[in-house]
Design a protein around this motif. Sequence first.
Motif, PDB file in Angstrom:
ATOM      1  N   ARG A  71       1.042  -1.063   0.067  1.00 33.16           N
ATOM      2  CA  ARG A  71      -0.046  -0.049   0.074  1.00 33.16           C
ATOM      3  C   ARG A  71       1.001   1.308  -0.089  1.00 33.16           C
ATOM      4  O   ARG A  71       1.697   1.333   0.884  1.00 33.16           O
ATOM      5  CB  ARG A  71      -0.882   0.034   1.347  1.00 33.16           C
ATOM      6  N   VAL A  73       1.424   4.712   0.699  1.00 36.65           N
ATOM      7  CA  VAL A  73       0.702   5.844   1.683  1.00 36.65           C
ATOM      8  C   VAL A  73       1.532   6.444   2.417  1.00 36.65           C
ATOM      9  O   VAL A  73       2.551   6.097   2.784  1.00 36.65           O
ATOM     10  CB  VAL A  73       0.068   4.735   2.678  1.00 36.65           C
ATOM     11  N   TYR A  93      -6.353   6.683  12.556  1.00 36.97           N
ATOM     12  CA  TYR A  93      -5.253   6.733  11.706  1.00 36.97           C
ATOM     13  C   TYR A  93      -5.682   7.238  10.174  1.00 36.97           C
ATOM     14  O   TYR A  93      -6.793   7.058   9.821  1.00 36.97           O
ATOM     15  CB  TYR A  93      -4.805   5.412  11.206  1.00 36.97           C
ATOM     16  N   GLN A  97      -3.071   7.740   0.055  1.00 38.13           N
ATOM     17  CA  GLN A  97      -2.626   6.462  -0.812  1.00 38.13           C
ATOM     18  C   GLN A  97      -2.766   6.859  -2.276  1.00 38.13           C
ATOM     19  O   GLN A  97      -3.816   7.381  -2.848  1.00 38.13           O
ATOM     20  CB  GLN A  97      -3.627   5.230  -0.275  1.00 38.13           C
ATOM     21  N   HIS A 108      -5.808  -8.268   0.803  1.00 38.78           N
ATOM     22  CA  HIS A 108      -5.756  -9.001   2.404  1.00 38.78           C
ATOM     23  C   HIS A 108      -6.886  -8.633   2.967  1.00 38.78           C
ATOM     24  O   HIS A 108      -7.807  -7.923   2.587  1.00 38.78           O
ATOM     25  CB  HIS A 108      -4.458  -8.322   2.782  1.00 38.78           C
ATOM     26  N   HIS A 110      -7.903  -7.687   7.474  1.00 36.43           N
ATOM     27  CA  HIS A 110      -7.161  -7.311   8.668  1.00 36.43           C
ATOM     28  C   HIS A 110      -8.178  -7.129  10.045  1.00 36.43           C
ATOM     29  O   HIS A 110      -9.516  -6.710   9.468  1.00 36.43           O
ATOM     30  CB  HIS A 110      -6.108  -6.308   8.539  1.00 36.43           C
ATOM     31  N   ARG A 116     -12.094   4.568   2.544  1.00 36.22           N
ATOM     32  CA  ARG A 116     -11.534   5.250   1.765  1.00 36.22           C
ATOM     33  C   ARG A 116     -12.594   6.428   1.340  1.00 36.22           C
ATOM     34  O   ARG A 116     -13.726   6.332   1.164  1.00 36.22           O
ATOM     35  CB  ARG A 116     -11.250   4.463   0.589  1.00 36.22           C
ATOM     36  N   HIS A 149     -10.169  -7.201   0.778  1.00 36.00           N
ATOM     37  CA  HIS A 149     -10.016  -5.976  -0.016  1.00 36.00           C
ATOM     38  C   HIS A 149      -8.606  -5.951  -0.803  1.00 36.00           C
ATOM     39  O   HIS A 149      -7.612  -6.203  -0.208  1.00 36.00           O
ATOM     40  CB  HIS A 149     -10.362  -4.658   0.865  1.00 36.00           C
ATOM     41  N   HIS A 151      -7.113  -3.385  -4.381  1.00 35.44           N
ATOM     42  CA  HIS A 151      -7.196  -2.020  -5.178  1.00 35.44           C
ATOM     43  C   HIS A 151      -6.762  -2.313  -6.679  1.00 35.44           C
ATOM     44  O   HIS A 151      -5.637  -2.770  -6.624  1.00 35.44           O
ATOM     45  CB  HIS A 151      -6.677  -0.797  -4.520  1.00 35.44           C
ATOM     46  N   ASP A 163      -7.460   7.258   3.453  1.00 39.88           N
ATOM     47  CA  ASP A 163      -7.730   6.047   4.136  1.00 39.88           C
ATOM     48  C   ASP A 163      -8.014   6.500   5.676  1.00 39.88           C
ATOM     49  O   ASP A 163      -7.166   7.303   6.413  1.00 39.88           O
ATOM     50  CB  ASP A 163      -6.522   5.214   4.240  1.00 39.88           C
ATOM     51  N   LEU A 165      -8.713   4.653   9.511  1.00 38.87           N
ATOM     52  CA  LEU A 165      -8.752   3.417   9.856  1.00 38.87           C
ATOM     53  C   LEU A 165      -8.710   3.684  11.387  1.00 38.87           C
ATOM     54  O   LEU A 165      -8.254   4.544  12.027  1.00 38.87           O
ATOM     55  CB  LEU A 165      -7.527   2.590   9.779  1.00 38.87           C
ATOM     56  N   LEU A 167      -6.935   1.912  13.236  1.00 46.52           N
ATOM     57  CA  LEU A 167      -5.782   1.097  13.542  1.00 46.52           C
ATOM     58  C   LEU A 167      -5.186   1.473  15.081  1.00 46.52           C
ATOM     59  O   LEU A 167      -4.619   0.742  15.750  1.00 46.52           O
ATOM     60  CB  LEU A 167      -4.660   1.255  12.400  1.00 46.52           C
TER      61      LEU A 167
HETATM   62  C1  1HN Z   1      -4.500  -1.101   4.679  1.00 45.58           C
HETATM   63  O1  1HN Z   1      -4.932  -2.253   4.551  1.00 45.58           O
HETATM   64  C2  1HN Z   1      -4.721  -0.370   3.615  1.00 45.58           C
HETATM   65  O2  1HN Z   1      -5.900  -1.643   2.309  1.00 45.58           O
HETATM   66  C3  1HN Z   1      -4.513   1.101   3.580  1.00 45.58           C
HETATM   67  O3  1HN Z   1      -5.438   0.255   1.485  1.00 45.58           O
HETATM   68  C4  1HN Z   1      -3.953   1.744   4.888  1.00 45.58           C
HETATM   69  C5  1HN Z   1      -2.946   1.540   6.950  1.00 45.58           C
HETATM   70  C6  1HN Z   1      -2.645   0.269   8.098  1.00 45.58           C
HETATM   71  C7  1HN Z   1      -3.032  -0.993   8.003  1.00 45.58           C
HETATM   72  C8  1HN Z   1      -3.690  -1.386   6.778  1.00 45.58           C
HETATM   73  C9  1HN Z   1      -5.636  -0.573   2.311  1.00 45.58           C
HETATM   74  C10 1HN Z   1      -3.570   0.814   5.797  1.00 45.58           C
HETATM   75  C11 1HN Z   1      -3.968  -0.593   5.785  1.00 45.58           C
END
Ligand code: 1HN
Length: 349
Positions: A71, A73, A93, A97, A108, A110, A116, A149, A151, A163, A165, A167
């Motif tokens: 990613r 970012v 967070y 991006q 992935h 999580h 977004r 997800h 992109h 983004d 999150l 987090l």
């Molecule tokens: C993440 O999975 C994305 O999927 C973007 O685009 C930012 C920041 C921290 C952890 C996972 C994404 C992220 C992230």
Amino acid sequence: METLATLDDLPKAYVDELTQKNLVPLWPSLREVLPPNKPKPQTQVISWKYKDIRPLLMRAGELTPIEKAERRVLVLSNPGHGLENMRASSVMYLGMQLLLPGEWAPSHRHTPNAVRLIVEGNGAYTSVNGEKCPMERGDLILTPTGMWHEHSHEGESEVVWLDVLDLPLVYYSEASFVEEGEKAKSNNEAKPLVYGPGIVATENFTRNDNHLVKYPVLRYPWADAKKALETIAENSSVEMVQVTYVNPETGDDAQKIIGFSAIMLRPNQVLKLRQRSCAMVFHVIEGDVNIKVDSVQHDLTVADTLCTPCFTNVTLVNTLDKPSFVFVADESPFQRKLGLYSERERTDI
Ligand code: 1HN
């Protein structure tokens, strides 16, 4: 409030013995962890200008191939929390991006929830559990906890999004981890799994694990939110013209921890918000907005972002004689669930 004894008021040998036994006296730190009347946030008022971010993000596009970034970012990091900790606030967070034409950010899933908010470009898609969500400027796309997800980009120009999150909260809870998906791009030409609020292909509906049904809407087009705001502004004289992004299945906030809404400021409107117990993020979708936080004014334009700590006096000023539109993310769903949320009158009136 009584001033309490400090560590220096204790014999060093006693403090050393406590340390050896993994013990700590409470009273020297009590006022720090329970400050009088309101929290002492580490979150600072910080604004990030898109004109500063964009060239650095494009440079990242040249310096680091997507395969080496996964990613790509640049994190909007609040120095109050330590830049390296990548927090805008204790819960939120933020990152900008970049996806270039032809690139693919692999699948992935999580534990942190993500959304977004699309800032520029078109032709990119986020696929969420197989549903292909086009990314158009101003759209809000959810990737709730545990949903796969990825992109991809089939267009011609750079695509950038913000983004958001939870987090920091999930990481602090020692609950943050990721699972890698297939190495190949998923077939996101496939028919969508969810056909509309509450309508799902039976083959994709498992009664014991109805995650899809819990989040029936993954993409909230900006055109719809904007039209709703304009309709509210036209038909009522309400001071705060605002829409909240909700989950139509539950009638609750769109996600569990961070709340999302959009505000329309009428031409030249001055909107004074009440103090709130949570941090907030403001991101300009259209127009020019001055945001005054306590006594400091921040001049924001399209794609600029600002975060505010809890219990501040926030005033939004639309400097244009046409409407301006602001996306808002805040920690109120999280705080409400824990019974921590409150509002107060401003202290500057
Ligand atoms: C993440 O999975 C994305 O999927 C973007 O685009 C930012 C920041 C921290 C952890 C996972 C994404 C992220 C992230």
